[in-house]
Design a protein around this motif. Structure first.
Motif, PDB file in Angstrom:
ATOM      1  N   PRO A  49      34.326  -3.084  63.100  1.00 33.50           N
ATOM      2  CA  PRO A  49      34.823  -2.302  61.965  1.00 33.50           C
ATOM      3  C   PRO A  49      36.164  -2.830  61.442  1.00 33.50           C
ATOM      4  CG  PRO A  49      33.974  -0.853  63.657  1.00 33.50           C
ATOM      5  CD  PRO A  49      34.018  -2.235  64.249  1.00 33.50           C
ATOM      6  N   MET A  50      36.320  -2.760  60.127  1.00 31.26           N
ATOM      7  CA  MET A  50      37.497  -3.297  59.458  1.00 31.26           C
ATOM      8  C   MET A  50      38.813  -2.872  60.113  1.00 31.26           C
ATOM      9  SD  MET A  50      38.548  -2.727  55.498  1.00 31.26           S
ATOM     10  CE  MET A  50      40.007  -3.461  54.812  1.00 31.26           C
ATOM     11  N   GLN A  51      38.914  -1.605  60.472  1.00 30.99           N
ATOM     12  CA  GLN A  51      40.193  -1.122  61.006  1.00 30.99           C
ATOM     13  C   GLN A  51      40.529  -1.727  62.372  1.00 30.99           C
ATOM     14  OE1 GLN A  51      37.511   0.910  60.988  1.00 30.99           O
ATOM     15  NE2 GLN A  51      37.440   1.996  62.916  1.00 30.99           N
ATOM     16  N   THR A  52      39.539  -2.323  63.053  1.00 24.58           N
ATOM     17  CA  THR A  52      39.812  -2.929  64.360  1.00 24.58           C
ATOM     18  C   THR A  52      40.122  -4.422  64.266  1.00 24.58           C
ATOM     19  OG1 THR A  52      37.493  -3.402  64.833  1.00 24.58           O
ATOM     20  CG2 THR A  52      38.328  -1.236  65.512  1.00 24.58           C
ATOM     21  N   ILE A  53      39.947  -5.011  63.086  1.00 25.61           N
ATOM     22  CA  ILE A  53      40.188  -6.450  62.917  1.00 25.61           C
ATOM     23  C   ILE A  53      41.605  -6.857  63.331  1.00 25.61           C
ATOM     24  CG2 ILE A  53      40.365  -8.311  61.192  1.00 25.61           C
ATOM     25  CD1 ILE A  53      37.461  -7.745  61.910  1.00 25.61           C
ATOM     26  N   PRO A  54      42.658  -6.136  62.919  1.00 23.48           N
ATOM     27  CA  PRO A  54      43.997  -6.566  63.345  1.00 23.48           C
ATOM     28  C   PRO A  54      44.165  -6.630  64.868  1.00 23.48           C
ATOM     29  CG  PRO A  54      44.183  -5.031  61.526  1.00 23.48           C
ATOM     30  CD  PRO A  54      42.729  -5.027  61.957  1.00 23.48           C
ATOM     31  N   ALA A  55      43.487  -5.757  65.595  1.00 19.66           N
ATOM     32  CA  ALA A  55      43.592  -5.745  67.053  1.00 19.66           C
ATOM     33  C   ALA A  55      42.857  -6.920  67.690  1.00 19.66           C
ATOM     34  CB  ALA A  55      43.067  -4.431  67.621  1.00 19.66           C
ATOM     35  N   ASP A  59      42.704 -12.759  69.170  1.00 19.91           N
ATOM     36  CA  ASP A  59      41.802 -13.350  70.155  1.00 19.91           C
ATOM     37  C   ASP A  59      40.642 -14.119  69.531  1.00 19.91           C
ATOM     38  OD1 ASP A  59      43.239 -12.321  72.368  1.00 19.91           O
ATOM     39  OD2 ASP A  59      42.340 -10.372  71.997  1.00 19.91           O
ATOM     40  N   LEU A  60      40.537 -14.107  68.203  1.00 20.76           N
ATOM     41  CA  LEU A  60      39.481 -14.856  67.534  1.00 20.76           C
ATOM     42  C   LEU A  60      39.893 -16.320  67.389  1.00 20.76           C
ATOM     43  CD1 LEU A  60      38.485 -12.368  64.670  1.00 20.76           C
ATOM     44  CD2 LEU A  60      37.253 -12.803  66.805  1.00 20.76           C
ATOM     45  N   ASP A  61      38.921 -17.208  67.377  1.00 21.44           N
ATOM     46  CA  ASP A  61      39.157 -18.639  67.249  1.00 21.44           C
ATOM     47  C   ASP A  61      39.443 -18.980  65.784  1.00 21.44           C
ATOM     48  OD1 ASP A  61      39.082 -21.396  67.162  1.00 21.44           O
ATOM     49  OD2 ASP A  61      37.124 -21.580  68.139  1.00 21.44           O
ATOM     50  N   LYS A  62      40.666 -19.421  65.498  1.00 24.15           N
ATOM     51  CA  LYS A  62      41.055 -19.723  64.118  1.00 24.15           C
ATOM     52  C   LYS A  62      40.311 -20.920  63.539  1.00 24.15           C
ATOM     53  CE  LYS A  62      45.580 -17.629  64.023  1.00 24.15           C
ATOM     54  NZ  LYS A  62      47.002 -17.753  63.712  1.00 24.15           N
ATOM     55  N   ASP A  63      39.718 -21.744  64.387  1.00 24.47           N
ATOM     56  CA  ASP A  63      38.993 -22.921  63.908  1.00 24.47           C
ATOM     57  C   ASP A  63      37.518 -22.636  63.625  1.00 24.47           C
ATOM     58  OD1 ASP A  63      41.261 -24.575  64.048  1.00 24.47           O
ATOM     59  OD2 ASP A  63      40.938 -24.859  66.196  1.00 24.47           O
ATOM     60  N   GLN A  64      37.062 -21.463  63.991  1.00 25.98           N
ATOM     61  CA  GLN A  64      35.666 -21.065  63.791  1.00 25.98           C
ATOM     62  C   GLN A  64      35.444 -20.687  62.328  1.00 25.98           C
ATOM     63  OE1 GLN A  64      32.938 -20.864  66.058  1.00 25.98           O
ATOM     64  NE2 GLN A  64      31.961 -20.543  64.084  1.00 25.98           N
ATOM     65  N   ARG A 114      33.008  -5.111  71.309  1.00 24.98           N
ATOM     66  CA  ARG A 114      34.159  -4.433  71.917  1.00 24.98           C
ATOM     67  C   ARG A 114      35.280  -5.426  72.238  1.00 24.98           C
ATOM     68  NH1 ARG A 114      31.818  -0.105  70.803  1.00 24.98           N
ATOM     69  NH2 ARG A 114      30.159   0.816  71.977  1.00 24.98           N
ATOM     70  N   SER A 115      34.929  -6.723  72.329  1.00 22.37           N
ATOM     71  CA  SER A 115      35.940  -7.751  72.575  1.00 22.37           C
ATOM     72  C   SER A 115      35.498  -9.059  71.918  1.00 22.37           C
ATOM     73  CB  SER A 115      36.135  -7.976  74.077  1.00 22.37           C
ATOM     74  OG  SER A 115      35.017  -8.635  74.615  1.00 22.37           O
ATOM     75  N   PRO A 116      36.438  -9.900  71.499  1.00 23.78           N
ATOM     76  CA  PRO A 116      36.087 -11.165  70.846  1.00 23.78           C
ATOM     77  C   PRO A 116      35.213 -12.075  71.709  1.00 23.78           C
ATOM     78  CG  PRO A 116      38.391 -10.674  70.489  1.00 23.78           C
ATOM     79  CD  PRO A 116      37.873  -9.662  71.474  1.00 23.78           C
ATOM     80  N   GLU A 117      35.296 -11.945  73.016  1.00 23.21           N
ATOM     81  CA  GLU A 117      34.472 -12.783  73.895  1.00 23.21           C
ATOM     82  C   GLU A 117      32.977 -12.542  73.641  1.00 23.21           C
ATOM     83  OE1 GLU A 117      37.086 -10.809  75.339  1.00 23.21           O
ATOM     84  OE2 GLU A 117      38.374 -12.540  75.035  1.00 23.21           O
TER      85      GLU A 117
END
Length: 123
Positions: A49-55, A59-64, A114-117
């Motif tokens: 959900p959009m509101q969870t993106i900042p959190a 942990d997301l891969d910036k090169d993806q 629930r987690s970027p992994e």
């Protein structure tokens, strides 16, 4: 044909249908609310959900490569802009959102991230 808006590539419905068939594709993420996603979503797409993106962004891969989907294309555009401002260079928006989607949909909480992994299984 894809076009650009505010520095973000906009993917059209037919292009998304083709991307979904490809093995080497961006990570496509639904950024709507849980109830919208449960009602109907594109099969196999994870929900963040959009509101969870900042959190989760740190942990997301910036090169993806990422492509974001919402109801109309507005929230997903804002997510793409936000991540672009955070240093992500390969972000796209699905223009028109689920309102423009004519392909298959499924209901239920298929894949709520629930987690970027958890996104790693997307690849």
């Amino acid at each position: 044909m894809a076009f650009e808006q505010d520095g973000i590539i906009q993917v059209e419905p037919e292009e998304l249908k083709e991307l979904l068939k490809q093995e080497d594709r961006p990570i496509i993420i639904d950024v709507r609310e849980l109830d919208e996603y449960e009602e109907a979503h594109i099969p196999g797409l994870p929900l963040i959900p959009m509101q969870t993106i900042p959190a989760v962004a740190p942990d997301l891969d910036k090169d993806q490569d990422y492509l974001f989907v919402c109801r109309s294309g507005n929230r997903s555009q804002n997510v793409a802009l936000y991540l672009q401002n955070q240093g992500f260079t390969n972000v796209k928006n699905y223009a028109g959102g689920m309102l423009a989607w004519t392909g298959e949909t499924v209901s239920g909480a298929e894949w709520v991230v629930r987690s970027p992994e958890e996104l790693k299984k997307e690849k």
